[in-house]
Design a protein around this motif. Structure first.
Motif, PDB file in Angstrom:
ATOM      1  N   TRP A  94     -57.544 -26.479  32.102  1.00 40.35           N
ATOM      2  CA  TRP A  94     -56.770 -25.720  33.315  1.00 40.35           C
ATOM      3  C   TRP A  94     -55.901 -25.043  31.996  1.00 40.35           C
ATOM      4  O   TRP A  94     -55.047 -24.612  32.027  1.00 40.35           O
ATOM      5  CB  TRP A  94     -55.229 -25.862  33.897  1.00 40.35           C
ATOM      6  N   CYS A  95     -57.166 -24.748  30.739  1.00 38.61           N
ATOM      7  CA  CYS A  95     -56.306 -24.174  29.202  1.00 38.61           C
ATOM      8  C   CYS A  95     -57.187 -22.538  29.653  1.00 38.61           C
ATOM      9  O   CYS A  95     -58.358 -22.929  30.017  1.00 38.61           O
ATOM     10  CB  CYS A  95     -56.268 -24.414  28.260  1.00 38.61           C
ATOM     11  N   LEU A  96     -56.705 -21.217  28.614  1.00 39.21           N
ATOM     12  CA  LEU A  96     -57.170 -20.027  28.426  1.00 39.21           C
ATOM     13  C   LEU A  96     -57.567 -20.166  27.230  1.00 39.21           C
ATOM     14  O   LEU A  96     -56.810 -20.372  26.697  1.00 39.21           O
ATOM     15  CB  LEU A  96     -56.561 -19.644  29.770  1.00 39.21           C
ATOM     16  N   ALA A  97     -58.258 -19.598  26.859  1.00 38.17           N
ATOM     17  CA  ALA A  97     -58.697 -19.908  25.505  1.00 38.17           C
ATOM     18  C   ALA A  97     -58.459 -17.777  25.593  1.00 38.17           C
ATOM     19  O   ALA A  97     -59.289 -17.036  25.933  1.00 38.17           O
ATOM     20  CB  ALA A  97     -60.022 -19.588  24.481  1.00 38.17           C
ATOM     21  N   VAL A  98     -57.358 -17.692  24.116  1.00 38.29           N
ATOM     22  CA  VAL A  98     -57.047 -15.886  24.160  1.00 38.29           C
ATOM     23  C   VAL A  98     -57.289 -15.288  23.059  1.00 38.29           C
ATOM     24  O   VAL A  98     -56.616 -15.702  22.464  1.00 38.29           O
ATOM     25  CB  VAL A  98     -55.837 -15.530  25.394  1.00 38.29           C
ATOM     26  N   GLU A  99     -58.360 -14.232  23.107  1.00 40.22           N
ATOM     27  CA  GLU A  99     -58.434 -13.832  21.605  1.00 40.22           C
ATOM     28  C   GLU A  99     -57.971 -12.899  22.063  1.00 40.22           C
ATOM     29  O   GLU A  99     -58.104 -11.388  22.324  1.00 40.22           O
ATOM     30  CB  GLU A  99     -59.664 -13.650  21.106  1.00 40.22           C
ATOM     31  N   VAL A 100     -57.250 -12.203  20.727  1.00 39.31           N
ATOM     32  CA  VAL A 100     -56.340 -11.010  21.267  1.00 39.31           C
ATOM     33  C   VAL A 100     -56.686 -10.250  19.873  1.00 39.31           C
ATOM     34  O   VAL A 100     -56.624 -10.367  18.282  1.00 39.31           O
ATOM     35  CB  VAL A 100     -54.516 -10.825  20.304  1.00 39.31           C
ATOM     36  N   PHE A 101     -58.199  -9.293  20.112  1.00 40.75           N
ATOM     37  CA  PHE A 101     -58.881  -8.975  19.448  1.00 40.75           C
ATOM     38  C   PHE A 101     -58.412  -7.484  18.864  1.00 40.75           C
ATOM     39  O   PHE A 101     -59.552  -6.561  17.511  1.00 40.75           O
ATOM     40  CB  PHE A 101     -60.334  -8.840  19.227  1.00 40.75           C
ATOM     41  N   LYS A 102     -57.082  -6.445  19.536  1.00 44.38           N
ATOM     42  CA  LYS A 102     -56.423  -5.821  19.157  1.00 44.38           C
ATOM     43  C   LYS A 102     -55.368  -5.330  19.550  1.00 44.38           C
ATOM     44  O   LYS A 102     -54.737  -5.690  20.038  1.00 44.38           O
ATOM     45  CB  LYS A 102     -57.948  -4.646  19.788  1.00 44.38           C
ATOM     46  N   ARG A 103     -54.799  -5.197  18.437  1.00 46.11           N
ATOM     47  CA  ARG A 103     -53.158  -4.983  18.286  1.00 46.11           C
ATOM     48  C   ARG A 103     -52.472  -4.252  16.963  1.00 46.11           C
ATOM     49  O   ARG A 103     -53.057  -4.600  16.618  1.00 46.11           O
ATOM     50  CB  ARG A 103     -52.526  -6.408  18.076  1.00 46.11           C
ATOM     51  N   LYS A 104     -51.690  -3.894  17.322  1.00 47.49           N
ATOM     52  CA  LYS A 104     -50.630  -3.214  15.653  1.00 47.49           C
ATOM     53  C   LYS A 104     -50.121  -4.360  15.177  1.00 47.49           C
ATOM     54  O   LYS A 104     -49.150  -4.940  14.423  1.00 47.49           O
ATOM     55  CB  LYS A 104     -49.339  -2.632  17.116  1.00 47.49           C
ATOM     56  N   GLY A 105     -51.181  -5.055  14.026  1.00 50.42           N
ATOM     57  CA  GLY A 105     -50.525  -5.610  13.436  1.00 50.42           C
ATOM     58  C   GLY A 105     -52.154  -6.425  12.230  1.00 50.42           C
ATOM     59  O   GLY A 105     -53.323  -5.796  13.221  1.00 50.42           O
TER      60      GLY A 105
END
Length: 292
Positions: A211-222
């Motif tokens: 029940w997990c989600l793999a979240v890739e933050v590939f664009k952000r201010k940083g």
């Protein structure tokens, strides 16, 4: 070439105009050489963006730590890309939407690919009284409805499914969202990750075990996020009824391939002789004894 002293205020150090133009100010001097409001708004590319705008906590500590400002931005677009549109978004946004509804504001949906499941949303804290569903079928209708809602600024949170939005359309939405005060989420397919987008925050969401989600933050201010985040995002409706074993179903699978259960053998071809209880010779002798 003459050098003229440049003084921004009475308490600030003197720096030459040529050095300021050439960008040779010392790293530790530049923030102090500016008014406080301006210095707080400065962002360097190797640092995570500061909270210059309001944010909404996501409900996941690891995700908040990776988002500029510590939550979903309330001024600007957030793109959520996934391979399972209409399902993963709710698991990721559920805790934040519950906060919106708890504050008495509405959650507006534009063109969801599947009808919202109201019984499940109630467990997430989203009630039908605060849920507005805009049925927009064509891309033009979805885009128009999204723009009008952003201009009206009456939503507590806006979720729009725009799978084929063009870059210039996203830029227009970003301008409108930047003038608002509520989080705006655009849900798009995963293959759009390589396309251009004006959204300052973009995430790619995939399903994982347990029940997990793999979240890739590939664009952000940083700076880029080195590894995906692994978030425990079990649907609230299942959390109350699943046993501890079923909450981690991967532990029920064999870890050693050598100890895996043998495959179930297929049934052999049926032959009548294979199911005979006695041989033919024995059966003939028995019939002769019965005849006498």
């Amino acid at each position: 070439m003459s050098v003229l002293p440049l003084r921004l205020s009475g308490d600030l150090p003197e720096v030459s105009a040529s050095a300021a133009v050439a960008g040779r100010l010392p790293r530790e001097t530049m923030p102090q050489a500016l008014p406080r409001a301006v210095a707080e708004a400065i962002w360097r590319g190797d640092q995570l963006g500061r909270p210059v705008m309001a944010t909404l906590p996501s409900g996941f500590e690891a995700l908040d730590a990776a988002l500029p400002g510590g939550g979903w931005p309330c001024q600007g677009l957030t793109e959520i890309l996934s391979t399972q549109g209409g399902t993963l978004e709710w698991r990721l946004l559920g805790p934040a939407l519950a906060r919106v509804c708890a504050a008495g504001r509405s959650v507006v949906l534009v063109g969801p690919p599947q009808p919202p499941h109201l019984p499940g949303l109630r467990f997430e804290g989203v009630t039908e009284q605060q849920l507005v569903w805009v049925q927009a079928e064509t891309p033009a209708e979805r885009l128009w409805a999204t723009e009008q809602l952003l201009k009206g600024r009456s939503c507590g949170a806006l979720i729009a499914w725009l799978p084929k939005a063009r870059p210039e359309q996203l830029r227009r939405l970003q301008v409108l969202a930047g003038a608002g005060d509520a989080p705006v989420f655009l849900c798009r397919p995963a293959e759009e990750a390589s396309s251009a987008s004006a959204a300052p925050l973009r995430l790619l969401v995939r399903v994982e075990a347990d029940w997990c989600l793999a979240v890739e933050v590939f664009k952000r201010k940083g700076p880029p996020l080195e590894a995906p985040l692994h978030l425990q995002a079990m649907p609230a409706a299942l959390h109350a009824i699943l046993t501890p074993r079923l909450r981690q179903p991967s532990r029920l699978l064999p870890r050693d391939p050598a100890r895996a259960p043998a495959p179930v053998p297929t049934a052999p071809a049926f032959h009548e002789s294979d199911h005979a209880l006695v041989s033919a010779a024995a059966a003939t002798a028995r019939r002769q004894r019965l005849a006498h």
